[in-house]
Write a protein that holds these residues in place. Sequence first.
Motif, PDB file in Angstrom:
ATOM      1  N   ASP A   4      -9.702  -3.361 -20.552  1.00 62.31           N
ATOM      2  CA  ASP A   4      -8.804  -2.200 -19.525  1.00 62.31           C
ATOM      3  C   ASP A   4      -7.768  -3.190 -18.503  1.00 62.31           C
ATOM      4  OD1 ASP A   4      -8.183  -0.695 -17.656  1.00 62.31           O
ATOM      5  OD2 ASP A   4      -9.999   0.773 -16.679  1.00 62.31           O
ATOM      6  N   ILE A   5      -6.991  -3.019 -19.190  1.00 59.03           N
ATOM      7  CA  ILE A   5      -6.224  -4.197 -18.806  1.00 59.03           C
ATOM      8  C   ILE A   5      -5.894  -4.042 -17.078  1.00 59.03           C
ATOM      9  CG2 ILE A   5      -3.902  -3.159 -19.312  1.00 59.03           C
ATOM     10  CD1 ILE A   5      -4.590  -6.893 -19.174  1.00 59.03           C
ATOM     11  N   ASN A   6      -5.729  -2.357 -16.926  1.00 59.22           N
ATOM     12  CA  ASN A   6      -5.091  -2.180 -15.157  1.00 59.22           C
ATOM     13  C   ASN A   6      -6.130  -2.473 -14.453  1.00 59.22           C
ATOM     14  OD1 ASN A   6      -2.750  -1.381 -16.402  1.00 59.22           O
ATOM     15  ND2 ASN A   6      -3.267   0.340 -16.727  1.00 59.22           N
ATOM     16  N   GLU A   7      -7.638  -3.014 -15.112  1.00 58.49           N
ATOM     17  CA  GLU A   7      -9.013  -2.816 -14.260  1.00 58.49           C
ATOM     18  C   GLU A   7      -8.582  -4.013 -13.708  1.00 58.49           C
ATOM     19  OE1 GLU A   7     -13.832  -3.137 -13.981  1.00 58.49           O
ATOM     20  OE2 GLU A   7     -12.038  -1.256 -15.255  1.00 58.49           O
ATOM     21  N   ILE A   8      -8.809  -5.194 -15.124  1.00 58.38           N
ATOM     22  CA  ILE A   8      -8.458  -7.059 -15.396  1.00 58.38           C
ATOM     23  C   ILE A   8      -7.345  -7.186 -14.188  1.00 58.38           C
ATOM     24  CG2 ILE A   8      -8.273  -9.043 -16.291  1.00 58.38           C
ATOM     25  CD1 ILE A   8      -9.295  -7.252 -18.858  1.00 58.38           C
ATOM     26  N   LEU A   9      -6.826  -6.552 -14.228  1.00 59.04           N
ATOM     27  CA  LEU A   9      -5.044  -7.187 -13.247  1.00 59.04           C
ATOM     28  C   LEU A   9      -5.338  -7.048 -11.876  1.00 59.04           C
ATOM     29  CD1 LEU A   9      -1.984  -5.773 -14.860  1.00 59.04           C
ATOM     30  CD2 LEU A   9      -3.209  -8.709 -15.218  1.00 59.04           C
ATOM     31  N   ALA A  10      -5.761  -5.707 -11.665  1.00 60.36           N
ATOM     32  CA  ALA A  10      -6.823  -5.556 -10.282  1.00 60.36           C
ATOM     33  C   ALA A  10      -7.547  -6.479  -9.442  1.00 60.36           C
ATOM     34  CB  ALA A  10      -6.967  -3.744 -10.181  1.00 60.36           C
ATOM     35  N   ASP A  11      -8.454  -6.856 -10.809  1.00 57.02           N
ATOM     36  CA  ASP A  11      -9.639  -7.833  -9.662  1.00 57.02           C
ATOM     37  C   ASP A  11      -8.762  -9.554 -10.272  1.00 57.02           C
ATOM     38  OD1 ASP A  11     -11.681  -5.815 -10.047  1.00 57.02           O
ATOM     39  OD2 ASP A  11     -12.262  -6.661 -12.590  1.00 57.02           O
ATOM     40  N   MET A  12      -7.690  -9.656 -10.668  1.00 59.68           N
ATOM     41  CA  MET A  12      -7.196 -11.136 -10.873  1.00 59.68           C
ATOM     42  C   MET A  12      -6.745 -10.578  -9.009  1.00 59.68           C
ATOM     43  SD  MET A  12      -5.368 -11.247 -14.519  1.00 59.68           S
ATOM     44  CE  MET A  12      -4.422 -12.434 -14.095  1.00 59.68           C
ATOM     45  N   LEU A  13      -5.788  -8.983  -9.307  1.00 64.56           N
ATOM     46  CA  LEU A  13      -4.934  -9.915  -8.040  1.00 64.56           C
ATOM     47  C   LEU A  13      -6.253  -9.946  -6.360  1.00 64.56           C
ATOM     48  CD1 LEU A  13      -2.916  -6.863  -7.825  1.00 64.56           C
ATOM     49  CD2 LEU A  13      -2.212  -9.033  -7.373  1.00 64.56           C
ATOM     50  N   SER A  14      -7.878  -9.105  -6.775  1.00 68.63           N
ATOM     51  CA  SER A  14      -8.406  -9.043  -5.986  1.00 68.63           C
ATOM     52  C   SER A  14      -8.494 -11.163  -5.450  1.00 68.63           C
ATOM     53  CB  SER A  14      -9.447  -8.302  -6.358  1.00 68.63           C
ATOM     54  OG  SER A  14     -10.617  -8.169  -5.253  1.00 68.63           O
ATOM     55  N   ALA A  15      -9.074 -10.818  -6.404  1.00 61.84           N
ATOM     56  CA  ALA A  15      -9.398 -13.041  -6.362  1.00 61.84           C
ATOM     57  C   ALA A  15      -8.316 -13.847  -6.134  1.00 61.84           C
ATOM     58  CB  ALA A  15      -9.010 -13.418  -7.979  1.00 61.84           C
ATOM     59  N   VAL A  16      -7.210 -13.415  -6.303  1.00 65.60           N
ATOM     60  CA  VAL A  16      -5.683 -13.728  -5.865  1.00 65.60           C
ATOM     61  C   VAL A  16      -5.993 -13.797  -3.763  1.00 65.60           C
ATOM     62  CG1 VAL A  16      -3.651 -13.981  -4.985  1.00 65.60           C
ATOM     63  CG2 VAL A  16      -4.136 -14.419  -7.068  1.00 65.60           C
ATOM     64  N   LYS A  17      -6.906 -12.110  -3.653  1.00 62.84           N
ATOM     65  CA  LYS A  17      -6.741 -12.037  -2.421  1.00 62.84           C
ATOM     66  C   LYS A  17      -7.470 -12.651  -1.580  1.00 62.84           C
ATOM     67  CE  LYS A  17      -7.647  -8.217   0.880  1.00 62.84           C
ATOM     68  NZ  LYS A  17      -7.915  -6.390   0.743  1.00 62.84           N
ATOM     69  N   GLY A  18      -9.005 -12.836  -2.090  1.00 61.00           N
ATOM     70  CA  GLY A  18     -10.038 -13.700  -1.693  1.00 61.00           C
ATOM     71  C   GLY A  18      -9.624 -14.907  -1.384  1.00 61.00           C
ATOM     72  N   SER A  19      -8.662 -15.625  -2.138  1.00 58.77           N
ATOM     73  CA  SER A  19      -8.452 -17.361  -1.700  1.00 58.77           C
ATOM     74  C   SER A  19      -7.597 -17.641  -0.844  1.00 58.77           C
ATOM     75  CB  SER A  19      -8.004 -17.616  -3.488  1.00 58.77           C
ATOM     76  OG  SER A  19      -7.150 -19.116  -3.724  1.00 58.77           O
ATOM     77  N   VAL A  20      -6.790 -16.491  -0.865  1.00 58.66           N
ATOM     78  CA  VAL A  20      -5.491 -16.785   0.145  1.00 58.66           C
ATOM     79  C   VAL A  20      -5.358 -16.410   1.305  1.00 58.66           C
ATOM     80  CG1 VAL A  20      -3.644 -16.972  -1.457  1.00 58.66           C
ATOM     81  CG2 VAL A  20      -4.258 -14.685  -0.266  1.00 58.66           C
ATOM     82  N   LYS A  21      -7.171 -15.914   1.524  1.00 62.55           N
ATOM     83  CA  LYS A  21      -7.581 -15.398   2.784  1.00 62.55           C
ATOM     84  C   LYS A  21      -6.432 -13.415   3.674  1.00 62.55           C
ATOM     85  CE  LYS A  21     -12.249 -17.572   2.082  1.00 62.55           C
ATOM     86  NZ  LYS A  21     -12.107 -16.893   0.772  1.00 62.55           N
ATOM     87  N   GLU A  22      -6.399 -14.614   4.843  1.00 68.00           N
ATOM     88  CA  GLU A  22      -4.826 -14.039   5.911  1.00 68.00           C
ATOM     89  C   GLU A  22      -4.003 -14.295   5.201  1.00 68.00           C
ATOM     90  OE1 GLU A  22      -5.421 -18.897   6.181  1.00 68.00           O
ATOM     91  OE2 GLU A  22      -7.387 -17.057   6.576  1.00 68.00           O
ATOM     92  N   ASP A  23      -3.355 -14.967   4.927  1.00 65.73           N
ATOM     93  CA  ASP A  23      -2.129 -15.132   3.443  1.00 65.73           C
ATOM     94  C   ASP A  23      -2.090 -14.376   3.104  1.00 65.73           C
ATOM     95  OD1 ASP A  23      -1.483 -17.482   5.361  1.00 65.73           O
ATOM     96  OD2 ASP A  23      -2.185 -18.638   3.880  1.00 65.73           O
ATOM     97  N   TRP A  24      -2.485 -12.815   2.768  1.00 67.31           N
ATOM     98  CA  TRP A  24      -2.457 -12.120   1.868  1.00 67.31           C
ATOM     99  C   TRP A  24      -1.605 -10.703   1.780  1.00 67.31           C
ATOM    100  CZ3 TRP A  24      -2.889 -10.926  -2.787  1.00 67.31           C
ATOM    101  CH2 TRP A  24      -3.140  -9.714  -3.787  1.00 67.31           C
ATOM    102  N   ALA A  25      -1.174 -10.598   3.329  1.00 65.10           N
ATOM    103  CA  ALA A  25      -0.485  -9.637   3.592  1.00 65.10           C
ATOM    104  C   ALA A  25       0.876  -9.867   3.299  1.00 65.10           C
ATOM    105  CB  ALA A  25      -0.950  -9.507   4.841  1.00 65.10           C
ATOM    106  N   ILE A  26       1.141 -11.272   3.749  1.00 67.47           N
ATOM    107  CA  ILE A  26       2.387 -11.817   3.532  1.00 67.47           C
ATOM    108  C   ILE A  26       2.732 -11.886   1.654  1.00 67.47           C
ATOM    109  CG2 ILE A  26       3.918 -13.956   3.449  1.00 67.47           C
ATOM    110  CD1 ILE A  26       2.215 -14.628   6.008  1.00 67.47           C
ATOM    111  N   ILE A  27       1.924 -12.589   0.491  1.00 72.95           N
ATOM    112  CA  ILE A  27       2.080 -12.451  -0.616  1.00 72.95           C
ATOM    113  C   ILE A  27       1.871 -11.346  -1.390  1.00 72.95           C
ATOM    114  CG2 ILE A  27       1.280 -14.548  -0.520  1.00 72.95           C
ATOM    115  CD1 ILE A  27      -1.109 -14.379  -2.183  1.00 72.95           C
ATOM    116  N   LYS A  28       0.579 -10.033  -1.300  1.00 74.67           N
ATOM    117  CA  LYS A  28       0.784  -9.312  -0.882  1.00 74.67           C
ATOM    118  C   LYS A  28       2.042  -8.292  -2.560  1.00 74.67           C
ATOM    119  CE  LYS A  28      -1.042  -4.648  -1.059  1.00 74.67           C
ATOM    120  NZ  LYS A  28      -2.001  -4.226  -0.539  1.00 74.67           N
TER     121      LYS A  28
END
Length: 106
Positions: A4-28
Amino acid sequence: MKLDINEILADMLSAVKGSVKEDWAIIKKSANAFIQSKKDRLELLAIMRISGEISEEFFEKRLADEKEILTSELHSIAIVNKVAAQNAANAALKVLDDVVNAALKI
């Protein structure tokens, strides 16, 4: 295994979010656009690896290429420093790598 590529991409974005933490709102918005633009290519890469059409070595080299591309794209967002961009790209592509490795073990 059906990917399910859409689920994988969502998980990838979640991983990015967890990595950048407080900067997420800026790069989302940009991060989502960057990852969505790779949807077809990443799906094809995963399918080809799982089906055995490409070797692990070839797959890992393409993942490294994708990490470099995503890192460069994330660098274009001025607020994200180089280490944060690299970490975010690594986290995102690790999700895909983990899914493919899990599929190969089934």
